[in-house]
Design an enzyme around this catalytic site. Sequence first.
Site, PDB file in Angstrom:
ATOM      1  N   TRP A 130     -12.331  -5.313   1.784  1.00 53.04           N
ATOM      2  CA  TRP A 130     -11.201  -5.774   0.977  1.00 53.04           C
ATOM      3  C   TRP A 130     -11.125  -7.303   1.107  1.00 53.04           C
ATOM      4  O   TRP A 130     -11.069  -7.807   2.236  1.00 53.04           O
ATOM      5  CB  TRP A 130      -9.924  -5.126   1.529  1.00 53.04           C
ATOM      6  CG  TRP A 130      -8.667  -5.418   0.777  1.00 53.04           C
ATOM      7  CD1 TRP A 130      -8.482  -5.366  -0.578  1.00 53.04           C
ATOM      8  CD2 TRP A 130      -7.400  -5.774   1.341  1.00 53.04           C
ATOM      9  NE1 TRP A 130      -7.183  -5.674  -0.881  1.00 53.04           N
ATOM     10  CE2 TRP A 130      -6.503  -5.925   0.270  1.00 53.04           C
ATOM     11  CE3 TRP A 130      -6.943  -5.978   2.647  1.00 53.04           C
ATOM     12  CZ2 TRP A 130      -5.162  -6.266   0.466  1.00 53.04           C
ATOM     13  CZ3 TRP A 130      -5.619  -6.320   2.844  1.00 53.04           C
ATOM     14  CH2 TRP A 130      -4.735  -6.460   1.763  1.00 53.04           C
ATOM     15  N   ASP A 211      -8.128   0.017   9.571  1.00 49.70           N
ATOM     16  CA  ASP A 211      -7.210  -0.223   8.452  1.00 49.70           C
ATOM     17  C   ASP A 211      -7.066   1.101   7.705  1.00 49.70           C
ATOM     18  O   ASP A 211      -8.025   1.604   7.123  1.00 49.70           O
ATOM     19  CB  ASP A 211      -7.792  -1.317   7.543  1.00 49.70           C
ATOM     20  CG  ASP A 211      -6.818  -1.715   6.430  1.00 49.70           C
ATOM     21  OD1 ASP A 211      -5.890  -0.935   6.154  1.00 49.70           O
ATOM     22  OD2 ASP A 211      -7.011  -2.793   5.845  1.00 49.70           O
ATOM     23  N   ALA A 213      -5.128   2.500   4.850  1.00 49.93           N
ATOM     24  CA  ALA A 213      -4.234   2.181   3.728  1.00 49.93           C
ATOM     25  C   ALA A 213      -4.103   3.323   2.725  1.00 49.93           C
ATOM     26  O   ALA A 213      -3.269   3.255   1.827  1.00 49.93           O
ATOM     27  CB  ALA A 213      -4.732   0.925   3.010  1.00 49.93           C
ATOM     28  N   LYS A 246       0.678   3.136  -0.709  1.00 50.50           N
ATOM     29  CA  LYS A 246       0.047   4.032  -1.669  1.00 50.50           C
ATOM     30  C   LYS A 246       0.514   5.476  -1.486  1.00 50.50           C
ATOM     31  O   LYS A 246       0.905   6.121  -2.439  1.00 50.50           O
ATOM     32  CB  LYS A 246      -1.478   3.971  -1.541  1.00 50.50           C
ATOM     33  CG  LYS A 246      -2.046   2.592  -1.263  1.00 50.50           C
ATOM     34  CD  LYS A 246      -2.078   1.679  -2.469  1.00 50.50           C
ATOM     35  CE  LYS A 246      -2.010   0.232  -2.095  1.00 50.50           C
ATOM     36  NZ  LYS A 246      -3.181  -0.526  -1.902  1.00 50.50           N
TER      37      LYS A 246
HETATM   38  C1  LMR Z   1      -6.358  -3.419  -3.836  1.00 51.20           C
HETATM   39  O1  LMR Z   1      -7.352  -3.621  -3.143  1.00 51.20           O
HETATM   40  O2  LMR Z   1      -6.375  -3.487  -5.067  1.00 51.20           O
HETATM   41  C2  LMR Z   1      -5.077  -3.038  -3.162  1.00 51.20           C
HETATM   42  O3  LMR Z   1      -5.240  -2.939  -1.797  1.00 51.20           O
HETATM   43  C3  LMR Z   1      -3.949  -3.909  -3.545  1.00 51.20           C
HETATM   44  C4  LMR Z   1      -4.041  -5.276  -2.980  1.00 51.20           C
HETATM   45  O4  LMR Z   1      -3.048  -5.724  -2.397  1.00 51.20           O
HETATM   46  O5  LMR Z   1      -5.069  -5.942  -3.114  1.00 51.20           O
END
Ligand code: LMR
Length: 398
Positions: A130, A211, A213, A246
């Site tokens: 990410w 993590d 999420a 989420k």
């Molecule tokens: C994403 O990767 O799109 C989500 O985790 C939202 C974000 O905050 O980036």
Amino acid sequence: MLEQLSPQPADKILALTAAFRADPRENKIDLGVGVYRNAQGLTPIKRAVKAAERRILDTQDTKVYTELTGDPAFRRELTGLILGAELAQELEPQLASSASVGGTGAVRLALELARAANPQLTVHYSDPTWPNHITILEALEIPHRSYRYFDAASSEVDLTGMLEDLAQVKAGDVVLLHGCCHNPTGANPTPQQWQQIAGVLAQTGALPLVDLAYQGFGDGLEADAFATRLLARELPEVLIAASCSKNFAIYRERTGLLIAKSRAEGRATVQANMAALNRQNFSFPPDHGARVVSTILEDAELCADWQSELEDVRLSMLELREQLAAELRERTGSDRFDFIARHRGMFSRLGVTPQQVDQLREEYGIYMTADSRVNIAGLNSQTVPLLADAVAEVIAES
Ligand code: LMR
């Protein structure tokens, strides 16, 4: 003085949302930011969340500060959901925790805590990860490097490369892992592979930071916690950064939790360090979303309703994955995209080039990040064929 500030690059995921909103085309499709949308394109408030909010409105009689690390009931309940009641109870003497400003806040707090414990640390993250993981590491000026994770040719986890790289990690370093539903690839280790990963981590003495999420978005609330529970059970120290954005669909309420497992003798100090870091950053973490979550988890009826709504979301994403893989197979006459049905979570990378991503946006109004990550939860049964047509056309042209 403020003129001295340097311009900031836009966040690539969030910039896409702005560009999508500004696009006047009616049949445009937003597969950018990770937000669930139903067949009508809406992100509704879950029934149990509404009910909990009503209950809080009726019964809450003070807004006075909670604790520096947040409401104990929230921390206890969410820890139980993540670790499972049995393991949470068994590890209780070793667990410190803090409510956080969303999952992002939990990741940031985890990294600040780890750096305070070992200023010499390096953080190892999956390639890819990410993008905000890297933004946070850069802001904190923590040295970081990637470990191999994704095999682009097969769209699966490169387990051999991952294990080789993790074996080189030093004691005192942090290894950042995605507990389930890997973002951005959608490719996840199997339970057996997680056992191997845990074994290598145990040998190195590195500290895992999980993590988490998307618990409940992959194979279900229990299955999605498998890796987190395994690491928490088998390793002496673990950090877990969890998000409620989420699975409770309370994105803007910024609700998350950091859990740290340490030796029992160290627990009070870990807890005190979390409190001190919160105090200097923002004092008390937000409480509304946390209270909604604990109200739901403490009430059997609300909890069952929340779980059934979450399960509907999960199953609809799996259906969309099957449908997209099948329609792409039909249009391209190849099994190149079959991985979409095998992947789990909100995202998969289509594996098309950045130029093809541009073409999909410019010619078809289909928005995804430059790495060809698509948000499966942004699709519906009507838009899947449009995406499949567009992808088949752009790859046939090049
Ligand atoms: C994403 O990767 O799109 C989500 O985790 C939202 C974000 O905050 O980036």
